[in-house]
Design a protein around this motif. Sequence first.
Motif, short mmCIF file in Angstrom:
data_model
loop_
_atom_site.label_atom_id
_atom_site.label_comp_id
_atom_site.label_asym_id
_atom_site.label_seq_id
_atom_site.Cartn_x
_atom_site.Cartn_y
_atom_site.Cartn_z
N ALA A 51 -1.77 -0.53 3.70
CA ALA A 51 -0.98 -0.69 2.48
C ALA A 51 -1.78 -1.44 1.41
O ALA A 51 -1.63 -1.16 0.22
CB ALA A 51 0.32 -1.43 2.78
N SER A 52 -2.63 -2.37 1.83
CA SER A 52 -3.42 -3.14 0.87
C SER A 52 -4.44 -2.28 0.15
O SER A 52 -4.97 -2.67 -0.90
CB SER A 52 -4.13 -4.31 1.57
N GLU A 53 -4.74 -1.10 0.68
CA GLU A 53 -5.73 -0.21 0.08
C GLU A 53 -5.11 0.86 -0.81
O GLU A 53 -5.82 1.61 -1.48
CB GLU A 53 -6.56 0.46 1.18
N SER A 55 -2.94 2.53 -3.94
CA SER A 55 -2.53 2.27 -5.31
C SER A 55 -1.02 2.11 -5.34
O SER A 55 -0.32 2.49 -4.38
CB SER A 55 -2.95 3.42 -6.22
N ILE A 56 -0.49 1.59 -6.41
CA ILE A 56 0.95 1.37 -6.50
C ILE A 56 1.71 2.69 -6.43
O ILE A 56 2.77 2.78 -5.80
CB ILE A 56 1.32 0.58 -7.77
N SER A 57 1.15 3.74 -7.03
CA SER A 57 1.82 5.05 -6.97
C SER A 57 1.76 5.63 -5.57
O SER A 57 2.72 6.27 -5.11
CB SER A 57 1.19 6.01 -7.98
N ALA A 58 0.65 5.39 -4.85
CA ALA A 58 0.53 5.90 -3.49
C ALA A 58 1.51 5.20 -2.56
O ALA A 58 2.13 5.84 -1.69
CB ALA A 58 -0.90 5.72 -2.99
N LEU A 59 1.70 3.88 -2.73
CA LEU A 59 2.66 3.16 -1.90
C LEU A 59 4.08 3.61 -2.23
O LEU A 59 4.91 3.77 -1.33
CB LEU A 59 2.53 1.64 -2.11
N ALA A 60 4.35 3.81 -3.51
CA ALA A 60 5.67 4.29 -3.91
C ALA A 60 5.96 5.65 -3.29
O ALA A 60 7.07 5.91 -2.81
CB ALA A 60 5.76 4.37 -5.43
N GLU A 61 4.95 6.53 -3.28
CA GLU A 61 5.13 7.86 -2.69
C GLU A 61 5.37 7.75 -1.19
O GLU A 61 6.23 8.45 -0.63
CB GLU A 61 3.90 8.72 -2.97
N LEU A 85 -0.15 -8.47 -4.74
CA LEU A 85 0.41 -8.03 -3.45
C LEU A 85 -0.69 -7.44 -2.57
O LEU A 85 -0.77 -7.75 -1.38
CB LEU A 85 1.51 -7.01 -3.67
N ARG A 86 -1.54 -6.60 -3.15
CA ARG A 86 -2.63 -5.98 -2.38
C ARG A 86 -3.56 -7.05 -1.81
O ARG A 86 -3.95 -6.98 -0.63
CB ARG A 86 -3.40 -5.00 -3.25
N LEU A 87 -3.93 -8.02 -2.64
CA LEU A 87 -4.82 -9.09 -2.17
C LEU A 87 -4.16 -9.91 -1.07
O LEU A 87 -4.79 -10.26 -0.06
CB LEU A 87 -5.20 -9.99 -3.33
#
Length: 315
Positions: A51-53, A55-61, A85-87
């Motif tokens: 999840a840390s890798e 993008s915000i759109s990829a996590l949303a998807e 959040l990613r860090l």
Amino acid sequence: MARQEPPRASAQSAQDTSPAATLARVHAALPSLPPSERRVAEAVLADPAQASELSISALAERAATSVATVMRFCRTIGIGNYPQLRLTLAAAAARESALGGERPAPSTDISATDTLSEIVSKIIYNEVRALEDSGEELDVEVLRHAVDAVAAARRIDIFGVGASAFVGQDLHQKLHRIGRMAFVWTDRHAALTATALLGPGDVALAVSHSGETEDTVEPLQAAAERGATTIALTNVPRSSLAESADLVLTTCARETPFRSGATVSRIAQLAVIDCLFVGVAQRSFDATTAALEKTYRAVYRRRRPQAQRRAPAGD
């Protein structure tokens, strides 16, 4: 005249910079999240490193939701933006890996095929993690206000049912040993009856892992109405119990379904209770030491003659 409110714990206090207990906080937030944010939390918990890798759109998807929902989720768990959040997830995942080594992953539950050695390893691992995470996330300033309130209280009433009742009884026993007027109530009706005698200058402390146990929430609310200072000890800082309290002490325990609300949470709660008690005891160090010595001697002196009578001749 309205009572003077002690400073309340912020739901985000001590959470914005430390990654140590991020995954525990996400897990604790699950019950109170709306469905769309819950899917984001589940995606994060399923694989924090991956999840840390994203993008915000990829996590949303992946969570079948929107970018806006991911941003709301960040704010809910006390993180300002998605890059942070990613860090934080990357740091938390690295910590999980470093602490885990060859030991079981913290999300694994006891299985039907586990050996006794594996059961021991999993239980010890999860309990140690609960203590470490709770220590990292415990708001020391809120704890200080709780110590002040208990140390100055005319009486302290403690509420808890089920596994939390044992934690309440532990605090009651400790406070009683140093001469504090403390009571513990594990029955809802008895607790509500006790609150009728509370007022300003008294303290009511309630223990609930979920923070939604009605038998505990209602007495705390009643104590607040009477003007007592209210303290909640819970794993969920956005829970009904937390909302009803002046001061919120939080644990970070990740209960698994097999041990839900009974094992890891209790260990973390007992650690926080110990911190509270020692803080109170330290305020009157000499008197506390004398009281502990007296209560110890009360038992030791009664046992020693029996031990001497059983000792072999010549000892």
